[in-house]
Write an enzyme that holds these catalytic residues in place. Sequence first.
Site, PDB file in Angstrom:
ATOM      1  N   ASP A   1       0.857  -1.175   0.000  1.00  0.00           N
ATOM      2  CA  ASP A   1       0.000   0.000   0.000  1.00  0.00           C
ATOM      3  C   ASP A   1       0.899   1.232   0.000  1.00  0.00           C
ATOM      4  OD1 ASP A   1      -2.781   1.160   2.086  1.00  0.00           O
ATOM      5  OD2 ASP A   1      -1.840   1.939   0.267  1.00  0.00           O
TER       6      ASP A   1
HETATM    7  C1  GLC Z   1      -3.756   4.717  -0.022  1.00  0.00           C
HETATM    8  C2  GLC Z   1      -4.686   3.730   0.627  1.00  0.00           C
HETATM    9  C3  GLC Z   1      -5.028   2.560  -0.241  1.00  0.00           C
HETATM   10  C4  GLC Z   1      -5.029   2.985  -1.699  1.00  0.00           C
HETATM   11  C5  GLC Z   1      -3.597   3.341  -2.061  1.00  0.00           C
HETATM   12  C6  GLC Z   1      -3.474   3.800  -3.529  1.00  0.00           C
HETATM   13  O1  GLC Z   1      -2.832   5.180   0.918  1.00  0.00           O
HETATM   14  O2  GLC Z   1      -4.309   3.219   1.902  1.00  0.00           O
HETATM   15  O3  GLC Z   1      -6.303   2.056   0.184  1.00  0.00           O
HETATM   16  O4  GLC Z   1      -5.499   1.938  -2.521  1.00  0.00           O
HETATM   17  O5  GLC Z   1      -3.062   4.331  -1.208  1.00  0.00           O
HETATM   18  O6  GLC Z   1      -4.119   5.019  -3.690  1.00  0.00           O
END
Ligand code: GLC
Length: 728
Positions: A268
Amino acid sequence: MTGATTTAPYASEIEDLLGRMTAEEKLGQLQQLSWTGDTGPGEGQTHEVETAARLGLLGSVLNVAGPRHTNYLQRIAVEESRLGIPLLFGLDIIHGYWTTFPIPLAQAASFDPGVSARDAEVSAREARSNGLHWTFAPMMDVTHEPRWGRIAESGGEDPYLNAVFAAAKVRAYQGDDLAAPDRLAACAKHFAAYGGAEGGRDYNTVDVSEARLRNLYLPPFKAAVDAGVATVMAAFNTISGVPAHANPHTLTDILKEEWGFDGFVVSDWTGVHELIAHGFAADGADAGRLSLNAGVDMEMVSTHLADHGPRLLTEGRISEKRLDDAVARILLLKFRLGLFDRPYVDEGAAVTGPTGEARAAARETAARCMVLLKNDGGVLPLDPATGSLAVVGPFADSTDLLGTWIAPGAAGFPAVTVLDAVREAAPTARVTHARGVAAEGHDTGGIPEAVALARDADLTVVVVGEPAAITGEAATRADLALPGAQRDLVAAVAATGRPFVVVLVNGRPLTTDEWLDSAPAVLEAWHPGIEAGHAIADVLFGAVNPGGKLPVTFPRTAGQIPVYYNHENTGRPYRPEHPDEKYVSRYLDLDEGPRFVFGHGLSYTTFDVGAPSLSTDRIEAGALRAGATVEAAVTVHNTGDRTGDEVVQLYVHDVVASQVQPVRRLRGFRRVTLAPGESTTVRFPLGAEDLGFWEGTGEPRFTVEPGDFHIYAGNSALAEEKRTLTVT
Ligand code: GLC
């Protein structure tokens, strides 16, 4: 046929590619970069994304959308890099692409997984036609924390409800053929236990027993894997001291080995890099090594595997075998998506905005998500022939009703306002409007204008709640009251003594005690999406009879948190029949129990939910383990004068167990529509999965123990109608 071995799909193609890839190209496939240009690809300055794609050192890109942009980058990867491996384009399409559906917490409130399936099907069609292959959804983090802003993206506090919705959404995004032009690869997130953050503070510590991990947080992910989810995203938090991004127990032992997950794990955002801040990795190379070896396959945004991978390989700190496994998982999805055969998207076929059908789906689903919390004296539904209506509040004439995590293009398609929709629904009424107060801030200067309109109207609709900006990621609130001076507005309208109703538009449970008793009716509308106003008016004027139920407990105060229905009884439970008993588990300064319980929701009609009848009241544990089930049949009757929906809910309680069990566990629900006087019987199979639990001690084991089980049926977690099932 002897000797024949079934090969996994695309095994030979993947093996051939792996055999031709350099170590750097393999590490490049593990790299996902975000597009950060202030123009789209091909419209201005070159970008590291283009360079990496041209060198064949990039596997995926996020935050690029639009067929012209994705095709531009895809051509670089496919036609200019050495091996021409296509890119994977991902985006957060959480509850809509062009057509914004209700937030996921609202969707769970429908207790109708078909609502989430509608969202996913419309979203997949719109997004795939615009060059996207992969959505970072559904989020399925069970949470007992209404302070946590990301509860808006979740299915609430119950693992079973989250699991049913997660599986439905995965199937609807992915369909039966990921190569289809209207399907997306889905992503189960955030693995795991992200919703357990201490204090509800985003990214905070999660310290959880193996039993609670497996019984509360993991069931939705298991359901998603069983539904064939293509990818899983690691969570930012630690799990009992080990960051989820470097946790071999969850990422490999459970996800890949115990569950047989054959997709890939994406980090993430900078979750790999954050292992350093966690104090778990010494530096970038260590972070890359720890995450890959634990089971992360693709690194989003940070570049430690690409940067340090070659040295980690030569030093033997990561293995060729693990690297090849990660690359193979990523290539498999690209083959399943058909990207090697059709890497480009037809620019002429792109869906360019919400269609009428998509809007209708958004409107219908939004109304199905709404929960009638209170309706004293049947003040709702409103009469469209009402002479005069005042519509007041910061969200009365606002388009800030789409909620958190809207897709980039959705901002170009704002929500229908409540004011416009009320005027459409009551064309003969004199409809007036005043904002009264802003969504935040303490200026009460506008309240007298709103009060004057309330005095002068037959009825006032007060639309209050949360701006989307204080919900979602990194949006934890310590206080759950209506923000700013909104409570003052409600109090001032109440003080007029004129009839009024409150509509809540919010992304989390709110505390309402300061004004709830003064409000005759309260409709929980959540953040309803693009058709917000129309859906709210449909319910207010009775075109739709509300049938939603709360997927999460509403506390009396933030000090009461955590408060949730699936709790343990403790050795000294509060006993309502002994309200003055001192030495029990309670608050001295608070009435017992939450303000609204899990599963609560009223209707414009009334229902009777009968006691469950069981196909047998005794069954052997061995039979259950062998797959036998007991059927619980529940009859529900519309005892009112209007057609409406009821959600029949079935709860289980294992009365005595070797590991204390929650006083109730939801193990079945069905939303039914009944005409006045009509009855129907809903049947629920109860098997080992419904009666057993994961033991947390020693080698984790799922067990069904002999003993009595109370089986409750009703229309909220307060269900009292019960039968006893004895497992021998
Ligand atoms: C964010 C979120 C995640 C998301 C990712 C890409 O920080 O935690 O849910 O899919 O980044 O945007």
